[in-house]
Design an enzyme around this catalytic site. Structure first.
Site, PDB file in Angstrom:
ATOM      1  N   ASP A   4       0.849  -1.192   0.000  1.00  0.00           N
ATOM      2  CA  ASP A   4       0.000   0.000   0.000  1.00  0.00           C
ATOM      3  C   ASP A   4       0.885   1.243   0.000  1.00  0.00           C
ATOM      4  OD1 ASP A   4      -1.911   1.923   0.330  1.00  0.00           O
ATOM      5  OD2 ASP A   4      -2.634   1.225   2.281  1.00  0.00           O
ATOM      6  N   GLU A 100      -2.558   0.227  -4.324  1.00  0.00           N
ATOM      7  CA  GLU A 100      -2.326  -0.963  -3.506  1.00  0.00           C
ATOM      8  C   GLU A 100      -2.586  -2.228  -4.310  1.00  0.00           C
ATOM      9  OE1 GLU A 100      -4.961  -1.418  -0.155  1.00  0.00           O
ATOM     10  OE2 GLU A 100      -6.555  -0.324  -1.166  1.00  0.00           O
TER      11      GLU A 100
END
Length: 414
Positions: A4, A100
């Protein structure tokens, strides 16, 4: 492994503009007073500025806030670099959004798995800084399934690297609240509380039958499996609808100018539709009005008003699928002609009832369907090669304000 990027768009802007490093930054879709914040840097978060907040409110919290117009090509470039790095470790990579993604090491070569996932995670962080930008940071989480990898990636932001295993899962759960669990919001929290479950640890220790009773469905058993490390979230859903919406940049805009902006949206939706090799039978539009209060008696035979009395929508289901911009716009234009008069503040269009085909569409030219298909494909190819809207309808001239937004929840159209 879940990766992420930290404050993705804001960090990318700080990477590309060194003078902004260490300063509070907010990325917005339009540099106007009423715009909303898309993402903020960690320096801005320290002042309480959050994504989704109105820019004027964010400016009150942080007078030194620097607002930047979003730069989609720049973000797409970083997305492609991140995807390239992730693909070098496993043939199974899924991007959950532009910032992500997930690497499944179960199908990676043994030589790769034997290196250890923590070591690989540190290597990915290093590659992100050296191959993308020295200011780029990411959180990495490692777990036995997608859920726990994502949870691990959220434990220590920014720039964290955490592993959740059978040995430490209860310790991790003891430090969390129910709403910290991805997928548990207020409604599900209330369901769990109703059966005596108030903490994630209690949820983990509950039986599948107890969780089934809490969720009143098979989702209870899925939560039991999810928390205990089995994979239940590796489903890829097909696209059901696609659409665009736009908040008008001015009050009391002339109807013709609004129609031009709606036409721009229709062309964007058509391109999205064809990029997924889809055609659509259904077209729907909506308008949101300003200055219409909750006591309003306004109504329309061709649409419906929302609870606040300011929302109107209309749909049309064609006998055959459509995919060209011209066919979609013909329907949307007719629907817009039925929209109520007044100060329109927001417009939107979407396609539904989708088909896995771009043939047999409702043609504007009768027997010339093949010619229309070839023209549409040629325009798409030119726009893909030379940039969006290299070729577009003449009626959408002077609608540059209707910019394509970067999607957060899907990477279908990147």
């Amino acid at each position: 492994m879940h990766i992420d990027l930290n404050s993705c768009f804001a960090t990318i802007e700080q990477q590309s503009r060194p003078l902004l490093r260490g300063r509070p930054v907010a990325v917005v879709n339009r540099l106007v007073e009423n715009t909303s914040v898309i993402t903020v840097s960690y320096e801005a978060k320290a002042y309480g500025v959050k994504a989704g907040m109105k820019y004027r409110q964010a400016k009150r919290l942080c007078p030194e806030l620097v607002a930047l117009d979003s730069d989609p090509p720049k973000y797409r470039w970083v997305y492609r670099q991140l995807l390239r790095i992730m693909n070098s470790y496993s043939p199974s990579v899924v991007m959950k959004s532009i910032d992500e993604g997930i690497i499944d090491f179960a199908v990676a070569p043994e030589s790769m798995r034997s290196r250890g996932l923590e070591a690989i995670g540190k290597e990915i962080k290093h590659r992100l800084r050296t191959e993308v930008g020295s200011y780029m940071r990411c959180n990495i989480g490692i777990g036995t399934n997608r859920f726990w990898a994502k949870m691990a990636a959220s434990l220590h932001k920014p720039d964290g690297l955490d592993v959740v295993t059978a040995q430490n899962v209860q310790t991790v759960l003891a430090s969390l609240t129910l709403r910290d669990l991805t997928g548990i919001a207020r409604h599900n929290e209330q369901r769990l509380n109703a059966v005596g479950i108030f903490t994630p640890l209690q949820m983990y220790e509950s039986s599948p039958e107890a969780l089934h009773a809490a969720f009143h469905s098979i989702n209870g058993e899925k939560w039991y499996q999810r928390l205990h490390g089995w994979e239940v979230d590796d489903l890829i859903s097909d696209v059901k609808t696609c659409g665009r919406q736009y908040v008008l940049e001015e009050r009391n805009m002339p109807r013709q100018q609004i129609a031009a902006r709606l036409h721009n949206l229709v062309e964007a939706v058509g391109q999205k539709l064809r990029s997924q090799r889809k055609s659509a039978r259904g077209v729907g539009i909506y308008v949101r009005m300003a200055g219409v209060g909750s006591d309003s008696k306004l109504s329309s035979n061709n649409g419906r008003w929302g609870r606040a009395g300011n929302y109107w929508q209309r749909k049309y289901l064609a006998p055959l699928p459509m995919f060209s911009d011209a066919a979609l716009w013909r329907v949307a234009e007719e629907l817009f002609c039925q929209a109520p008069a007044g100060d329109i503040r927001e417009i939107g269009v979407h396609c539904y009832n989708l088909y896995n085909s771009t043939s047999d569409q409702l043609s504007l030219f009768g027997d010339e369907l093949a010619r229309e298909q070839q023209t549409t494909w040629a325009i798409d190819e030119i726009n893909q090669r030379y940039g969006a809207r290299t070729i577009h309808a003449a009626s959408t001239l002077n609608t540059e304000a209707v910019r394509t937004k970067i999607p957060f929840g899907s990477t279908r159209y990147l």
